[in-house]
Design a protein around this motif. Structure first.
Motif, mmCIF file in Angstrom:
data_model
loop_
_atom_site.group_PDB
_atom_site.id
_atom_site.type_symbol
_atom_site.label_atom_id
_atom_site.label_comp_id
_atom_site.label_asym_id
_atom_site.label_seq_id
_atom_site.Cartn_x
_atom_site.Cartn_y
_atom_site.Cartn_z
ATOM 1 N N UNK B 234 0.651 -1.392 0.046
ATOM 2 C CA UNK B 234 -0.475 -0.501 0.071
ATOM 3 C C UNK B 234 1.357 0.984 -0.026
ATOM 4 N N UNK B 235 0.779 2.097 -0.751
ATOM 5 C CA UNK B 235 1.741 3.486 -1.369
ATOM 6 C C UNK B 235 0.821 4.917 -0.204
ATOM 7 N N UNK B 236 1.160 5.057 1.029
ATOM 8 C CA UNK B 236 0.751 6.057 1.565
ATOM 9 C C UNK B 236 0.632 7.151 1.309
ATOM 10 N N UNK B 237 1.192 7.489 0.311
ATOM 11 C CA UNK B 237 1.239 8.588 -0.520
ATOM 12 C C UNK B 237 0.015 8.367 -0.953
ATOM 13 N N UNK B 238 -0.573 7.973 -1.730
ATOM 14 C CA UNK B 238 -1.529 8.036 -2.756
ATOM 15 C C UNK B 238 -3.452 7.973 -1.962
ATOM 16 N N UNK B 239 -2.876 7.241 -0.351
ATOM 17 C CA UNK B 239 -4.327 7.016 0.625
ATOM 18 C C UNK B 239 -4.797 8.373 0.477
ATOM 19 N N UNK B 291 -4.328 2.338 -4.952
ATOM 20 C CA UNK B 291 -3.672 3.591 -3.653
ATOM 21 C C UNK B 291 -2.646 2.190 -3.389
ATOM 22 N N UNK B 292 -2.682 1.456 -4.193
ATOM 23 C CA UNK B 292 -1.800 0.149 -4.213
ATOM 24 C C UNK B 292 -1.593 -1.082 -5.447
ATOM 25 N N UNK B 293 -0.908 -2.056 -4.800
ATOM 26 C CA UNK B 293 -1.150 -3.625 -5.284
ATOM 27 C C UNK B 293 -0.725 -4.952 -4.756
#
Lengths: 320, 320
Positions: B234-239, B291-293
């Motif tokens: 999960x990419x925190x910056x994209x949350x 938000x991620x993969x």
């Protein structure tokens, strides 16, 4: 806002409970259950909640509570002539008492397997003790028994021996004394009611109306009469009473219990007199008795000597 | 063993609630409901219980409680991509407070009508405040979204702005301060969650797995990963975080709430990268963000500078 360990509770107590069924496409463990209905059938859904101190004693053993919460829903299905298939269980528990939970699960499981019901979903939460079951299943289109089809001149029937469960409750509460086998039998009738599913299925195409006795024969019969826009004349002498009930309570109290005590989960139903022979020959696990008839005059009346006044008085409360 | 007046309560609060539907063959008032399923569809059933002091504050207004008990079930349907149709309500109440009951009924009713759900049965009893809803409906055969279909390389998506509901709860409990429109918005997000039913329906044939966020993004994503035998990065910056949330909580706490607070009822889902354009163009009432993969490595990991340690720590509890 969920309890730690809730997931494990759900896993442990909800997995592989009840019957295994091929029509369960997705059971416990996702956000909802997926089920295959038989083509052309109507879906049947019932929901009943039981609460500690209201529907069962707060210290009741887990097995009786697990049995009861499914039994009351199976009894609704019996009254509709419906085939039970799938159950969902909402269980709220004050604390994680594993012994109680095991007993609850086994009481639920035993009854579910006996009636071919799979547990396909549910929810456990911390809180005051209560349990809700939703039962799902089906009837062939147009065949469900309803409350509203009774016609004047129809016979009135009841299954089993009403009043036993009320006597069992009275024993539990210390209002009635009984010993030995009589005591055991009446307690069992209250604690482990037997839903009349097989009888309900057999009555499709025969009964004109049907209801199960949860609040008492007089009260539930009054509901059937209201829904049918009719009345009922009940012959007290023909009302079946068990030997256990009359032994424990005596004749007068036995009749009063049979008429007004709840929790019997027997079926009351109406049928044309022409169906009498067929009904007497039904292959059901429980005996049925003709106890009166449906009338045009609204309300529930009871014939039977000295009891008439008591009974009429008793019914004022329910029948309006 | 039923309360006097229960019949009247049921009559008054259970009749003609929710949407009117032609597929309701028999609704409230008999022993069970009879419903017509569309041919070829699979039946979907969900049950959720909410308990005072556990899922909502004991002094919550009736409207919020009536809304919530249906919303949490609608959210389960959203997560399955299922069409809601019929609800049964089990309501246990300490006393007959008519003002509270009216508010409860209107909260339930408003949401039910908005989603085309008919109230077809139920049960009211005296007891500690809790409510259970069973929601029934369907999916075209084979189209239900499940938790278990995510594949490594899939994109990971979320609807809306997680963490808002958790901030609303923190405000209610006096753990977080906020004023004016920010306060109102966050309280509304906790008290009146909006189930993402339309989005769930639109994701059929697109999403490979889906779950709704009730216990927190990290915890529910971990369940999706376990069911899929995969992991997630999960990419925190994209949350996505709402302006209200960052205003009230600040950046660090906002991210923590977005990752671990519950009660959002947003959808988390996976889909192949090839579906990205289709997902961004979905006509849904709520925005969705990638938000991620999904990864082969099991567990939920969070990328994002200073937060990595906190986040990893937070997930230990859920992710095993």
């Amino acid at each position: 806002v969920n309890a730690p360990g809730e997931f494990e509770l759900i896993e442990r107590f909800f997995t592989a409970r009840g019957a295994a069924r091929e029509d369960v496409l997705l059971g416990v463990g996702d956000d909802a259950a997926l089920l295959a209905m038989p083509p052309g059938a109507e879906l049947v859904l019932a929901l009943d909640t039981i609460v500690a101190g209201r529907h069962f004693p707060p210290d009741a053993n887990g097995r009786a509570v697990g049995h009861r919460v499914l039994a009351v829903n199976l009894s609704d299905f019996a009254a509709m002539g419906a085939e039970p298939a799938w159950a969902l269980l909402g269980l709220t528990l004050p604390a994680s008492d594993e012994i109680w939970l095991d007993a609850f699960a086994s009481g639920f499981d035993e009854l579910a397997r006996r009636f071919g019901v799979a547990l396909v979903g549910g929810d456990t939460t911390r809180g005051p003790l209560c349990a809700t079951v939703t039962l799902a299943g089906w009837v062939p289109a147009g065949t469900a028994l309803r409350r509203g089809g009774a016609r004047p001149g129809d016979d009135l029937w009841i299954s089993g021996t009403p009043g036993d469960a009320g006597a069992g409750l009275a024993i539990l509460q210390g209002r009635l004394a009984a010993t030995g086998a009589v005591r055991e039998e009446l307690l069992r009738r209250f604690l482990l009611p037997e839903p009349r599913v097989q009888l309900g299925l057999a009555l499709r195409g025969i009964a004109t109306a049907c209801i199960d006795v949860s609040d008492g024969l007089a009260a539930d019969l009054a509901k059937l009469c209201r829904a049918s826009d009719a009345g009922a004349l009940l012959d007290a002498a023909r009302l079946p009473r068990s030997a256990a009930l009359t032994t424990a309570a005596g004749d007068t109290a036995a009749l009063q219990l049979a008429l007004s005590a709840g929790d019997d989960y027997e079926l009351v139903f109406s049928a044309p007199p022409a169906a009498r022979r067929r009904i007497e020959k039904l292959d059901s696990a429980v005996a049925v008795h003709c106890i009166g008839e449906i009338t045009e005059v609204p309300g529930v009346r009871v014939e039977g000597a000295a009891l008439e006044r008591d009974a009429a008085h008793g019914f004022d409360h329910f029948d309006d």
